[in-house]
Scaffold this active site. Sequence first.
Site, mmCIF file in Angstrom:
data_model
loop_
_atom_site.group_PDB
_atom_site.id
_atom_site.type_symbol
_atom_site.label_atom_id
_atom_site.label_comp_id
_atom_site.label_asym_id
_atom_site.label_seq_id
_atom_site.Cartn_x
_atom_site.Cartn_y
_atom_site.Cartn_z
ATOM 1 N N ALA A 77 0.799 -1.224 0.000
ATOM 2 C CA ALA A 77 0.000 0.000 0.000
ATOM 3 C C ALA A 77 0.832 1.274 0.000
ATOM 4 C CB ALA A 77 -0.924 -0.017 1.220
ATOM 5 N N ARG B 118 3.693 -12.328 0.666
ATOM 6 C CA ARG B 118 4.124 -13.553 1.356
ATOM 7 C C ARG B 118 3.041 -14.623 1.266
ATOM 8 N NH1 ARG B 118 7.693 -10.588 1.138
ATOM 9 N NH2 ARG B 118 9.301 -10.031 2.660
ATOM 10 N N HIS C 273 7.478 -2.730 -6.819
ATOM 11 C CA HIS C 273 7.569 -2.253 -5.429
ATOM 12 C C HIS C 273 8.464 -1.015 -5.360
ATOM 13 C CE1 HIS C 273 6.201 -6.081 -3.317
ATOM 14 N NE2 HIS C 273 6.295 -6.477 -4.580
ATOM 15 N N GLU D 213 12.201 -2.808 -7.512
ATOM 16 C CA GLU D 213 12.127 -1.839 -6.419
ATOM 17 C C GLU D 213 12.510 -0.494 -7.029
ATOM 18 O OE1 GLU D 213 11.117 -2.539 -3.413
ATOM 19 O OE2 GLU D 213 11.428 -4.705 -3.173
#
Length: 782
Positions: free
Chosen positions: A201, A275, A326, A399
């Site tokens: 989030a 996960r 991410h 990332e």
Amino acid sequence: MHRSAAALALCSLLAAQGTAQPAAADVLQADQAAGPAAQPWAYAGDRLVRVTPESGERLGRVLELSRHVWSERVGRGPIEVQVSAGAYATMQAEGFEMQVLIEDVQAAVDAERARIDFRAGLLADDPALARGGDAIDFSTYYPYEDLIAFVNQLAAERPDLVSVQSIGTSIQDREIWTMTITGPGDAAGRPDVAFNSLIHAREWITGPTTLYTAERLVRGYGVDPRITSLLDSVRVHITPVMNPDGYVYSWNTERYWRKNRRDNGGGIFGVDLNRNWDVNFAGNGASADPLSDIYHGPNAFSEPESAAMRDFLTALPDLRAHVDTHSYSQLVLHSPGTFAQSVPDEAELAQVAAGITQSMLDAFGAFYVPQRALDLYEAAGTFSDWSYDAFRALTFTFELRPNGGAGLNGFSPEDFYIRPTAEEVSQAYLYLAERSATPLRFLLSPPESLRPGEPADVTFSLARGVNQPSSVVRVFARGSAAAAFTEQAVTPLGDDRYTFSLSSDACGNAAEFYIEALTTQGETASFPSRGADAAIAVPVTADTVVFADSFNTDQGWTVTNDADLTDGQWERAVPVDEGTRGEPFADAERTGWAYVTDNASGNADVDGGATTLTSPVIDATGGDLGVLKFSLWLDNTRGGNPQEDALRYELSNDGGATWIPAGQIGPDGLLAAGGWVEQTLIIDTIAPRTDTMRVRFIAEDLGGGSVVEAGVDAVRLTLTNACPPSDCLADVNDDGLLDGGDFFAWVNAFSTSDPAADQNGDNVIDGGDFFAWVNNFSLGCD
Ligand code: 0X9
Ligand code: ZN
């Protein structure tokens, strides 16, 4: 081995203890609360610190005391954690040495919100300026509804390219919208690639990144041959908000919320959607503690968000690539993500990861590090490890920015990072889509236009795709849509680069070409992928570009300053890749250089008065119209007195003796809020054109002191000419120009009894036609 054992030990520790969230549980219910301005959750007194625990036990203590773990890496070495004032004091007392990265986390959150509200205010004041009415732009962050509105907007704009579907609903019943983008026609045989963002989030910068790519695909189709070609050979699936409940919660309630919003009971919320996948589920680097930020949930796919993505991807006929996006740390991670995972294609994944990071470096010079996910830390049950296992596809975890340096605000990178991040990551997505869906990559920038009868060299590169390139490269071209394609001579330049000469027919036509290459597998790959059916068209015009300046060289511009200017004069420079005070982070054309108002990092804007950038003298005579284009940048939204100063431009047709105001951007509105803006001036509407034209750009800081950051780039003057009528008799070779070529063309027509030789219209080809041609020639055509 030593390292592996340590990582194992530390990660199981993490799994056992989880990341505790003191004082969290009692405030965690306000999911649907409040409008965008409210942040009932307060991080008052929190700091972000970097600490290097000396042992596993000490690491456990840090995790126990932290509110959130911000760093990618949890293991040996430094970690970044958000701690309350109380926890900070405890850690000090317990002898932890801490480097404070953010002194006041709540102040950082408040500052971020203030910037967002300020931008929102600008948009509300002038909705028409909001990128032509788009639901979002890339200069700020937007709430969930706006992101989804943009998805629907793109779909409504090009229903022939985009379909939007809900692949399922979240725990709180929000739809998980996914766009599928592909070229029109039968898409049945096209492979699939999938990109998603906002699985976590708080990683806000990832949403605009996938949406920017969607925009680039949708609005580039039919315009940019690279995009057209790609979408004609692949189906791209984009899920911009995979965790809608979490995103809404982090927007309205707790800024650094990571998980989904599963009610775990006891006032504890959230499962880590990264996960929850069925790959080594609940193994190392995942926690069984519902309080933990890496809580894996009761079982694999216990969460509707991950289950929806699983079902969607599994139903695709031919998934070849996937990126789970991410932030932060600037990494391109590939499987394996745990010691338990076996990855037979690891070498290929590593090679593609390296290619991806190179494609990102090429955009703005930002370093992303390709890495085996496991070498970062073990994480069991992650999305991209699962998608590798399920499809044996090219799958990655990205990332994004920032890189983790102090003061860069991790999950809250300032708004000026959004566009460069989105641009460089869209390069990566495109690279990966091409790499996985087309057998070869063709890289070229075709000329924008041709002059009649003047061929232009076109150079292109062939980059490795799935198969090796071969030496068999062919180019087919034709002078106009009426002619047949013929094969052209292609000259290899070495290093997989080639060139050919694109010939130019008459004014008003368009030259067309396409390229073919044979892979070592014996497949023919074309660019554009539909070959002759979608050939690249280059218009032939009689326009002349009489002045063009990208500022890569010094063409004789001058800078003059007011006596009271104290700082920030115009300077020709490669912009520093910062943008921290609203200055350009790159030039407009990405060729490197621009004029900017000072190029030092830190406090480097226009102060005290005006600085003026004046062009050399330009001969603007001739042609039908004089069209002057340039790109401008003005950001005056930061600092004490925002939106007070404009960037003005003026014209002179007497070499600079007198000046006529020609326009400005600012002082208020979105055009003065950063970003390159192209302006077009028809000189004829402002002043008579002469051979002593000049243009000048004035950046100033008047009245109350403000931060004024300006730039100028890509200045060009085009003299337009209509194509001459094609029935111009003296233009025997029909190229739109009257020149010596027509004499030879007449001789040729005469000797072959071509009707074009009949210049006096008597239907007889004889000596009289020569004199008639001379006469027609001297009369000219218009
Ligand atoms: O831990 C994650 O879920 C990802 N990082 S983030 O900070 N955005 O949450 C990275 C997972 C990558 N996989 C492995 N490290 N095994
Ligand atoms: Zn993440």
